[in-house]
Each structure stands twice: as C-alpha cells, then as structure tokens.
Write an enzyme that holds these catalytic residues in place. Structure first.
Site, short mmCIF file in Angstrom:
data_model
loop_
_atom_site.label_atom_id
_atom_site.label_comp_id
_atom_site.label_asym_id
_atom_site.label_seq_id
_atom_site.Cartn_x
_atom_site.Cartn_y
_atom_site.Cartn_z
N GLY A 72 0.83 -1.20 0.00
CA GLY A 72 0.00 0.00 0.00
C GLY A 72 0.86 1.25 0.00
O GLY A 72 0.55 2.25 -0.66
N THR A 238 10.17 -7.73 -11.21
CA THR A 238 9.55 -9.04 -11.40
C THR A 238 8.32 -9.16 -10.52
O THR A 238 8.37 -8.89 -9.32
CB THR A 238 10.57 -10.15 -11.06
OG1 THR A 238 11.63 -10.09 -12.01
CG2 THR A 238 9.92 -11.53 -11.11
N CYS A 326 1.36 1.59 11.74
CA CYS A 326 2.74 1.56 11.26
C CYS A 326 3.59 2.38 12.22
O CYS A 326 3.15 3.36 12.78
CB CYS A 326 2.84 2.15 9.86
SG CYS A 326 1.95 1.17 8.66
#
Lengths: 403, 403
Positions: A72, A238, A326
């Site tokens: 996010g 990737t 967080c």
C-alpha cells in the site's frame, strides 16, 4: 491462556484458501511473467492476468486499470508523486488531509521540497474531512487531491463520494488511500468518483508483499521506480506471482463474503462500543462513533498510557494496536490524534481494537473482562492514583458516555 | 514430451524447503513486524531479524547492513537514486556501464533529468568493463559508480574487486547489481570492495517479491519511497514476512550448498559450450567464454531470429530466454548485445541458456538434439535459405568455433 487477535487493521492472516491458491506458483508454475515466450512464463502471466480481473471486480474497475505494487505504501507513493509529476504542467498545488497515512503525508512533503504547494486540510473532532473545505481549498493550480477512505487508527470513514463529485466538477484528479476499506467494505471506484485508489492484499486475508493501485483508464502517471516494462510500463520489477495470485483469490473471497463478514463484525463492534463506557471511567472514544469501519473501535483512557496498555493486554493474550498501525518514523505523538484534538500528553495513548472474520463474541467478552483490570493496573502506576483517579466513580460524565 | 527449464537466470522455482519455512508465516505467525508490542507482531519481527542474519551471512555482511526490498529493481533504484541524492553535496557525477539492467540504466537517466551527469562506460566485445576505464572516468565530481557483478543476458562476470580497489582508493561510492550472482557464486562484500549491493531472492530458489540492498554501515542514503519507519527508516511498507523468511532460508541453503551447486552446473555449461559449435554453423557465443556464470551459455545464430527460436524450442518443451530476461520497455534491440558489437539486425536474436540445480546432463543432451532441428526450421523460413544458408558446411570458420 486464551489468545485473542484484535489487530486486523494492522494486518490479517492469509486465508487458508488463499495460501492453497498460491502454493503451485512457488514450485510448479514458477515462471517469470516477463518471460512469456515460453510456457513457464506464459502460465505465470496468465495467472497474474486472472488475478488482475478478480482485483478489478472487487472495486468494479477494468482489469487494465489495476497496477500491481508490492505494498500500500508503494501504491500511495506512486499515486501522489506519479500523478503530481505527470500533471505538473497544469499546476503545482495538491490537497491532502492532516490524517493521511505517512506514505501519503511524507510523499507530499517530498513534493513540497520539489516546488509543489500542499494544503493540509483539517478534520473535525470526529476525524471527518468537510467536503466544503475541499471545495474551498481548490484553486486554479490544484492538480491532485488525496483523502483517505478510512483512517486505520481512528476508524472513521470519510465522505469520499461527496468529495469525488466536487473534484469531478472542478476537473481535479482525486486519489483515495483505501488500504483500510478495500476488501472490507464496499468500494466501487465509480461511486466514489476517484481517479486513483490504493489497496493492499494483507488487509483482507491476502498475503503480505502485494498491493495495487487503481488508475482510471486514460489518466497519465509517471513511474516512480525505473526499470522493465512490467505493468504496462508503469511499474517495473519481477511480479510477485504467488502474492498476486493470493491477492486475487482474497479479492474474490472478499467480494463473495463481504456482506456476511460485515454482518459478523458489526455486533462485535457494537457490543464493545456499548459496554466499554459502562465499565471504565476516564474513557474517550476516538473517531466518529457511527461513520466508522464495521470491525473497528478506538479510544483512549486518561492516566493510562497506550503502549503500556498494549503490553499489559498482550500479557493476557490480547493483541491490540496503539496509535498508528505503522511505526511512526519520528516517535512523536500520533498526528491523527493531534488532528482530532486529543491532548498532546495522551497522544501516544490511544487503543485501536479491530476485529476480523475469525473473532467471536467470546473474544469480546474476554476483552471486556480483562481491559478494566489492566487499566486499573496502569492507573496504580500513576502518582495521581490515590488522590484523584481512585476516587472518581465510573460514569461520572468525565468522558466516555457518548453512545 | 520432455520438459526442460533452462531459464534460471530469469527466475528460479522456490526450493520446497523454502516454501516449508514460509508457510507458518501466512496463517499462524502472521503478525506485522511494525506491531511488535504484541506477541503476533514480535514473533514476525523476530523472524524477519533471523532472516536478515542469514542474508547477511551469505555475503559476509552485518545484519544491520541488509535492507529488505520487494525486488532487485527496487534495490537498484534505491541504490542509484538514494545514494546520488544523499551525496550530491560532494558532486553530481555518476559512472555506470552500458550493459547495466534497465533498473540501473533508467534510474541513471532519471538522475540526468535532475541535473546529474552520467558517464556510460563501454565494454569490450566480450562484455567486460576495463577497470582502467573506470579509473580514467573518475573526476572530482564523481560520487557513485555502479557496475553489475554479472550480466544476466550474456553471463559475463565483471572485475568488481579490481574496480572496488580503485573506487576505495579514490573515495567514491561503489554499488554493484549482484542480482545474477548473489546466492549463485561467492559474493563477499569486503572482497568485492563495494559500498552497496543489490540482490533478489528468486534468483537463488527463494520466493518472488523480496530482495535486499546491502549498504555498508555508515553510508548515508535517502529513502526513495516515503512512509513508515521500517528497515531503520530507510525503506517503508509492511514487510513481506513470509517472503523475507523464504529469502533467509534460501540464503542459508545457498551458502551451505553453493559449492556443490556450482560443481553440478559447470559440466552442464561446458558440455554445451564444447558441443554447440560442432553441431551448428553460423554460431556465435556472446560474453566472455571463461569469465562467466557457472550455469550460463549465451549465443546467437545468423539467419535465425531469437524470439522465433525461443518459440520453436518451447514447442519442444524447452524454456530458454531471448535477449534480456526482463521485457524491454522500448522494444529496441538489446542494449547489451549492441554494446558488445553484435550486428543490429541480429540484436533481437540472442539465446540465453541458464541452468539450475535441478537440471541434468540428459536435459543438455536433449537440448543438443533439438536445437539444430529447430534452427534448421528457422533457416528454412529465410529467403536466403536455398542460395546461401543451406550450402555452407558446419565448422566453416564463419563464427562459432571459439572453444
């Protein structure tokens, strides 16, 4: 000891059905989608595209409007900086709210260092952005507005659709950080009127390490990472194929089970909202009491430090969050609590309880039993305990009884 | 039909032991390391720190010198831009080689747009950077040099240790993109003399979605993504905990099994290198024939288009790469092949064969059997077939016989 996880807003476990869907992509269908000239790569590419369809369906978007990211945080960085840089020819003014996630807030600050002007909108005491304030803040240089859909810390759901109709009328790009809502409550990009939207898989029982940015078809963006041509040249690296497959499966399950999950969460939340003020004095909810996430309760308690409460609850097998989910980079008071007017001395002290699909009413009862004891223990550590805290009765009108 | 995967340089399958190590971190130990005040988060944080030790051990670094990222691309972006921005007070000149991965090349070009000056060092016909050229290119404004350890497309291993001794003597920061080497051949940061090094888990039987940047202790860097305080404030975003655990396990296995893996790969490679020129005319190796990755053979064949060869080989169950392992953003000729002097008309046409620990000599024999037939089929599609291609004998000195 009973173990109760009440921190689903920080992260959820992956659904076992999600893990099962991912497993073949580690060892069997392990190709790199960029190498799609051979079968190994092609199978991986097809799996990524199937997952893209599922993620798009969750938010009623087109598959080509989904850009997979790794988090996010990356989606938010890409939206804010990538859109600002792509549209700076029209103007260099951006509007965000005061209570955005750090990944929006600090990206905006970075843009300020690059010559952009940022307006930080205030929220009211319930944590709500006023759409009129958005309308007033728009000027001829405004190119981008970013208001989060729901705040992880105080659970409040912002009036995104109302803001979206304003931004559409004024021709300004609108991004919403929907990390706390996508996959949890209905999020439909056309209804919200957004041009860009960030989401993350581990918020709704997908794996960690994969997120997505919805970008409305036709909207230009500058890639913030440079490299290969993955994700239509907009995001190199990737692909995390098993992760993307897992997020796709989680999106599919979220779409199919969303109503029943919400119906399961609301009684848990409401039980806590009704009971907590009856069992605790010096109690204060944070965030609007009705306009909030279905599985989210947040509050603070005078004289009881939040981190200490989290630790004491943990000793009793209960996991909740304190402050932002967080880690704060600067260890200051929570900018969200400060924004809603919580006194600075308690701004480390809020508790966020967030439920998930595996919680039960017994979990809530256990929490209601443990919390007052733990709070009492915190209070006893205070020098004010004997003179002030102990003497005041519960339900004395000193905060808390707001339901 | 026999199925042979010869594209390990693009990606490897995760080792089953790696997947097994990861599994508990999806559904059981699923916490967010940032929420380490409670047990769920703390256990996840401890797992991440254990993995950090293992990744550090693989390259003889200290755990605190490992910054987890989501990809090699992100690690390269972070190294080039993050170091350039952090040290621009000393100067604004950067040196890279012409054959760097797009994630280095395009980040350098982005820095040019921001006022930096970039020197692109030429390589010789074998793909080697000359350390003397590095020394000559350094001026008083030079702050950063980035030369890849091995090139994924042509397999050549660059003289990093020699360059490292030059950069150290001149006081210039040195980064190497070791995505193609870390976990595959010995990579020890002190021996290489590098200040920063990029690596990725899926190159050595770890999962996709996780990489790492080694950054020598004491070297400043500016985060390129903004947000939370994860990774010591240098890289925000919720950790991909299962991915990090998987990369840690893969690093541990790579360290313990590296010698035996290399001993397994070299005979496979050397068989191909010795046999191919005997079986094919118009055959040309790319990259230095000796200074190359243990499991890597690369070549081109006149009049046989690379992508067509890859497709025809795929019909026979064989997966190899053509050109760069990552999709070229601009669909131009491979910048790597152009740099080593391959004629522009064949620059889409190279084949990269890369072996892994699960390949066998039978796989190589099968490839040696299939390739000439497939090449013949390609040649037959050429308008030059009857007049020119068909008539020339094998081993006629027109390229190929270099071993």
């Amino acid at each position: 000891m009973r173990r109760v996880y009440f921190d689903y807003v920080t992260t959820t476990p992956a659904d076992p059905r999600v893990v099962e869907a991912m497993l073949p992509f580690f060892t069997e269908t392990f190709g790199n989608p960029a190498a799609h000239l051979h079968e190994y790569g092609l199978k991986a590419k097809n799996a990524v595209e199937e997952a893209r369809v599922k993620v798009a369906e969750l938010i009623s978007a087109k598959p080509q409007e989904i850009i997979f990211t790794f988090s996010g945080t990356e989606a938010n960085n890409m939206a804010i900086k990538g859109l600002a840089l792509a549209h700076q020819g029209k103007g260099k003014h951006i509007i965000i709210s005061e209570i955005e996630h750090f990944s929006v807030l600090y990206t905006a600050r970075d843009l300020e260092r690059m010559g952009f002007k940022v307006t930080y909108l205030k929220v009211d005491k319930d944590g709500l952005v006023d759409p009129d304030d958005v309308a007033k803040a728009i000027n001829r240089d405004t190119i981008l507005i970013s208001i989060m859909h729901a705040n992880n810390e105080i659970g409040v759901i912002e009036p995104i659709a109302k803001i979206g109709s304003i931004t559409k009328a004024r021709g300004v790009l609108f991004h919403t950080d929907a990390v706390a809502t996508a996959g949890i409550i209905p999020v439909y990009v056309a209804e919200l009127g957004v041009d860009a939207l960030s989401m993350v898989g581990h918020a709704f029982y997908g794996p960690k390490g994969v997120g997505a940015l919805y970008l409305r078809e036709g909207v230009d963006i500058v890639p913030i990472l440079k490299g290969g041509a993955q994700e239509g040249g907009r995001r190199p690296g990737t692909d995390n194929v098993p992760g993307i497959v897992g997020m796709g499966k989680a999106a599919e399950l979220a779409r199919l089970e969303m109503n029943s999950r919400i119906e399961h969460l609301i009684p848990l939340r409401d039980k806590l909202i009704h009971e907590l003020p009856n069992r605790l004095k010096y109690f204060h909810f944070t965030g609007h009491i009705l306009k909030r996430l279905p599985g989210h309760v947040s509050f603070w308690i005078s004289f009881a430090e939040g981190e200490t409460l989290v630790l004491f609850l943990n000793y009793n097998g209960i996991a909740v969050a304190s402050g932002s989910a967080c880690s704060s980079p600067d260890l200051k008071a929570s900018h969200v609590l400060t924004a809603i007017g919580v006194p600075p001395d308690v701004c480390h002290g809020s508790i966020t309880v967030s439920f998930g699909k595996d919680n039960t009413m017994e979990d809530v009862d256990y929490f209601l039993d443990v919390l007052p004891k733990v709070v009492e223990k915190c209070w006893q550590m205070s020098p004010l305990y004997d003179d002030e805290i102990k003497s005041r009765p519960i339900n004395d009108g000193q905060g808390g009884i707001r339901v």
